[in-house]
Design a protein around this motif. Structure first.
Motif, PDB file in Angstrom:
ATOM      1  N   GLY A  52      39.705  49.508  39.020  1.00 51.74           N
ATOM      2  CA  GLY A  52      40.611  48.418  39.394  1.00 51.74           C
ATOM      3  C   GLY A  52      41.829  48.934  40.150  1.00 51.74           C
ATOM      4  O   GLY A  52      42.275  48.321  41.130  1.00 51.74           O
ATOM      5  N   ILE A  53      42.357  50.055  39.711  1.00 44.78           N
ATOM      6  CA  ILE A  53      43.493  50.678  40.403  1.00 44.78           C
ATOM      7  C   ILE A  53      43.080  51.068  41.827  1.00 44.78           C
ATOM      8  O   ILE A  53      43.810  50.821  42.791  1.00 44.78           O
ATOM      9  N   THR A  56      42.797  47.991  44.072  1.00 44.36           N
ATOM     10  CA  THR A  56      44.130  47.497  44.425  1.00 44.36           C
ATOM     11  C   THR A  56      44.775  48.372  45.492  1.00 44.36           C
ATOM     12  O   THR A  56      45.327  47.869  46.478  1.00 44.36           O
ATOM     13  N   ARG A  57      44.696  49.680  45.312  1.00 40.63           N
ATOM     14  CA  ARG A  57      45.298  50.594  46.288  1.00 40.63           C
ATOM     15  C   ARG A  57      44.601  50.497  47.643  1.00 40.63           C
ATOM     16  O   ARG A  57      45.252  50.581  48.685  1.00 40.63           O
ATOM     17  N   ARG A  59      43.153  47.809  48.884  1.00 39.87           N
ATOM     18  CA  ARG A  59      43.617  46.551  49.489  1.00 39.87           C
ATOM     19  C   ARG A  59      45.016  46.685  50.075  1.00 39.87           C
ATOM     20  O   ARG A  59      45.335  46.091  51.097  1.00 39.87           O
ATOM     21  N   GLU A  60      45.853  47.455  49.375  1.00 39.17           N
ATOM     22  CA  GLU A  60      47.238  47.638  49.824  1.00 39.17           C
ATOM     23  C   GLU A  60      47.360  48.697  50.915  1.00 39.17           C
ATOM     24  O   GLU A  60      48.433  48.875  51.481  1.00 39.17           O
ATOM     25  N   TYR A  65      43.030  56.530  47.580  1.00 37.33           N
ATOM     26  CA  TYR A  65      42.719  55.367  46.757  1.00 37.33           C
ATOM     27  C   TYR A  65      42.834  55.695  45.274  1.00 37.33           C
ATOM     28  O   TYR A  65      43.338  54.902  44.498  1.00 37.33           O
TER      29      TYR A  65
END
Length: 84
Positions: A52-53, A56-57, A59-60, A65
């Motif tokens: 999940g982390i 998120t990374r 996507r950002e 990653y």
């Protein structure tokens, strides 16, 4: 770097401790999986959390990653309790 070496690298594998605990449990219990269920669940939850982390990374646009071991330690310390 070989796949095995990469999986033993703390920067590449955020769940190394959980992996080792599962393996140790299996070794100590003659590979009776039912005796190691709690270790497997903890490993699965660890992988799910860090995946999940990574998502998120990604996507950002944050690179890398997967946070390095030191950054992961800071992330875990910022949480009230271990998420897995």
């Amino acid at each position: 770097m070989s796949r095995i070496r990469r999986m033993r690298d703390l920067d590449s594998n955020p769940c190394l401790e959980e992996t080792d605990a599962s393996t140790k449990c299996m070794d100590e219990n003659q590979y009776q999986k039912d005796l190691c269920t709690s270790y497997f669940i903890k490993y699965k939850n660890c992988r799910k959390f860090w995946n999940g982390i990574m998502i998120t990374r990604r996507r950002e646009g944050t690179v890398p990653y997967m946070p390095a071991a030191e950054e992961r330690k800071q992330i875990l310390e910022s949480l009230e309790s271990l998420p897995y």
